[in-house]
Motif scaffolding. Structure first.
Motif, PDB file in Angstrom:
ATOM      1  N   SER A  18       0.807  -1.218   0.000  1.00  0.00           N
ATOM      2  CA  SER A  18       0.000   0.000   0.000  1.00  0.00           C
ATOM      3  C   SER A  18       0.843   1.272   0.000  1.00  0.00           C
ATOM      4  O   SER A  18       0.325   2.352  -0.329  1.00  0.00           O
ATOM      5  CB  SER A  18      -0.935   0.008   1.205  1.00  0.00           C
ATOM      6  OG  SER A  18      -0.195  -0.069   2.405  1.00  0.00           O
ATOM      7  N   GLU A  76      -6.248   7.514   3.349  1.00  0.00           N
ATOM      8  CA  GLU A  76      -6.146   6.188   3.978  1.00  0.00           C
ATOM      9  C   GLU A  76      -4.816   5.954   4.679  1.00  0.00           C
ATOM     10  O   GLU A  76      -4.631   4.939   5.341  1.00  0.00           O
ATOM     11  CB  GLU A  76      -6.407   5.076   2.965  1.00  0.00           C
ATOM     12  CG  GLU A  76      -5.590   5.180   1.695  1.00  0.00           C
ATOM     13  CD  GLU A  76      -6.369   5.855   0.576  1.00  0.00           C
ATOM     14  OE1 GLU A  76      -7.038   6.887   0.825  1.00  0.00           O
ATOM     15  OE2 GLU A  76      -6.291   5.350  -0.566  1.00  0.00           O
ATOM     16  N   ASP A  77      -3.879   6.883   4.549  1.00  0.00           N
ATOM     17  CA  ASP A  77      -2.624   6.806   5.301  1.00  0.00           C
ATOM     18  C   ASP A  77      -2.776   7.366   6.712  1.00  0.00           C
ATOM     19  O   ASP A  77      -1.844   7.277   7.517  1.00  0.00           O
ATOM     20  CB  ASP A  77      -1.520   7.580   4.581  1.00  0.00           C
ATOM     21  CG  ASP A  77      -1.136   6.964   3.251  1.00  0.00           C
ATOM     22  OD1 ASP A  77      -0.923   7.729   2.287  1.00  0.00           O
ATOM     23  OD2 ASP A  77      -1.054   5.721   3.178  1.00  0.00           O
TER      24      ASP A  77
END
Length: 125
Positions: free
Chosen positions: A62, A88-89
């Motif tokens: 990812s 999303e980090d």
């Protein structure tokens, strides 16, 4: 070994941050170093690791191509350069160190004996 992480903060999507983790206590270059993260409601997950002598960096799929782990043994510091950040980090990022980590266990949190306190990274959309 005591680990102190820093560098987290709020950044817009597409931006960059560099996390730092400074160690004290023992010979830094003997340890494999890693970053893990934990988002709210999620389990802790592997982000990146660097095994010592020779350096063998590994990355979660990812973050591959966006994050870079590096170390400065003279400063007892490991860095995580994070580029092209995504919402999303967003997570608390933890640094970890271990003296018995091998290639097959680099991605496992249980392989690391020492952990920093975590630094929060928030990526806004």
């Amino acid at each position: 070994v005591q680990l102190q992480a820093s560098g987290g903060g709020l950044v817009q999507a597409g931006g960059s941050l560099r996390l730092s983790c400074t160690a004290s206590g023992r010979t830094f270059n003997r340890y494999a170093l890693a970053w893990f993260r934990q988002a709210p409601g999620n389990e802790r997950e592997f982000v990146a690791a660097d095994k010592r002598n020779p350096s063998r960096p590994a990355y979660a799929d990812s973050v591959k191509g966006r994050f870079t782990i590096s170390r400065d043994n003279a400063k007892n510091t490991v860095y995580l350069q994070m580029n092209s950040l995504k919402p999303e980090d967003t997570a608390v990022y933890f640094c970890a160190a271990g003296s018995t980590v091998i290639l097959s266990t680099m991605r496992e949190g249980s392989a690391y004996s020492y952990w920093g306190q975590g630094t929060l990274v928030t990526v806004s959309s």
